[in-house]
Scaffold this motif. Structure first.
Motif, PDB file in Angstrom:
ATOM      1  N   ASN A 150       0.924  -1.384   0.103  1.00 53.52           N
ATOM      2  CA  ASN A 150       0.044   0.089   0.032  1.00 53.52           C
ATOM      3  C   ASN A 150       0.711   1.418  -0.001  1.00 53.52           C
ATOM      4  OD1 ASN A 150      -2.991  -0.809   0.374  1.00 53.52           O
ATOM      5  ND2 ASN A 150      -1.711  -2.220   2.044  1.00 53.52           N
ATOM      6  N   PHE A 244      -0.771  -9.258  -5.709  1.00 54.32           N
ATOM      7  CA  PHE A 244      -1.904  -8.311  -5.981  1.00 54.32           C
ATOM      8  C   PHE A 244      -2.735  -8.789  -6.793  1.00 54.32           C
ATOM      9  CE2 PHE A 244       2.214  -6.213  -5.036  1.00 54.32           C
ATOM     10  CZ  PHE A 244       1.888  -4.837  -4.519  1.00 54.32           C
ATOM     11  N   GLU A 248      -6.092  -4.218  -8.362  1.00 56.88           N
ATOM     12  CA  GLU A 248      -5.083  -3.552  -7.491  1.00 56.88           C
ATOM     13  C   GLU A 248      -3.789  -3.264  -8.273  1.00 56.88           C
ATOM     14  OE1 GLU A 248      -4.029  -4.340  -2.834  1.00 56.88           O
ATOM     15  OE2 GLU A 248      -3.904  -5.908  -4.258  1.00 56.88           O
TER      16      GLU A 248
END
Length: 299
Positions: A150, A244, A248
């Protein structure tokens, strides 16, 4: 055995050395050794450093006869010499608040799951004047794997090594040996591989002073586009080592495409070759995406 090994790698920072070393020696927590490494400086650094050679806290002073060409070679040398469980890489042009070490060591000792403790910075100029306080440096404690997926995918969250104390057992030695060719993003890759199996905590208390001046390596590197030529290699490494979802991953590819498109560097398309194939399509479609979905994908 001291709890913390402080590694001070230096190259041509004579103007800042005394203040830097004194900010280390005057820490409220004195349970440390100081390893000083000079990479064949051509200024007055060697003579300044020799005045500390016999200080009881200095366990090693190594003055290279020839420049190694990489601060990460100096990191590797210092880490190999370190006797302690915890490490602080104290860059030679920065400064630390007196309680820096006390704070971070107490955090690490209180939480066995915590492998990295770092703090917010005050940015200072060559004269020590405050020039910036990054507003995003808030408190958090997270798993390294979550940070990679993130935050670190967008850039180096631990942008200044001086902010950080970490467990020596987490050092990714193979990564460290491979990043000597990096001029700008080697530390980012180092942190990526160091934090993946531990927890990381950041304090919003500004215990570090990060010096920005004309001789910062980052200024020249940024002008050459190394945040892309080297940084995108780090991004691809995170893609390869973390899981991922499809959407995303596309979101973060688009993030980097936007960053590239908005940069001032020339020959932008050559950097697309480093990115996954969808980046090329995304680059071409970016103007349309910005019209119809300006905030959703760029955040």
């Amino acid at each position: 055995m001291p709890s913390v090994s402080i590694i001070l790698p230096n190259y041509n920072h004579a103007n800042f050395l005394v203040d830097r070393i004194e900010s280390i020696l005057n820490q409220t927590n004195q349970d440390f050794e100081l390893i000083i490494l000079d990479d064949a400086s051509t200024d007055a650094s060697p003579s300044i450093l020799k005045t500390y050679e016999n200080h009881p806290k200095v366990s090693a002073l190594i003055l290279n006869q020839n420049n190694s060409g990489s601060t990460f070679i100096q990191w590797q040398k210092g880490l190999s010499l370190a006797k302690s469980e915890y490490i602080w890489i104290a860059e030679s042009d920065d400064l630390a608040a007196p309680k820096f070490l006390e704070y971070h060591l107490s955090e690490l000792l209180a939480n066995p799951n915590l492998g990295v403790s770092f703090s917010a910075s005050v940015w200072i100029d060559e004269n020590g004047n405050k020039i910036h306080e990054p507003g995003h440096e808030t408190d958090f404690q997270k798993k390294g794997s979550d940070l990679l997926k993130n935050e670190f995918i967008k850039g180096n969250v631990i942008y200044n090594a001086s902010t950080c104390v970490f467990k020596k057992s987490l050092v990714p030695w193979e990564t460290l040996a491979s990043i000597s060719t990096y001029k700008y993003c080697g530390d980012w890759l180092f942190w990526v591989d160091l934090i993946k199996n531990t927890e990381v905590k950041r304090s919003s208390e500004r215990l570090n002073s990060f010096r920005r001046h004309a001789n910062n390596v980052s200024f020249e590197a940024e002008s050459k586009g190394l945040q892309f030529s080297e940084g995108l290699k780090v991004v691809n490494h995170i893609f390869d080592t973390q899981t991922f979802g499809f959407l995303e991953k596309q979101k973060f590819i688009f993030y980097w495409v936007q960053k590239l498109r908005n940069s001032k560097i020339e020959e932008k398309k050559k950097f697309l070759e480093i990115m996954p194939f969808p980046a090329k399509v995304s680059y071409a479609l970016t103007p349309l995406v910005n019209i119809f979905l300006p905030s959703t994908l760029a955040s």
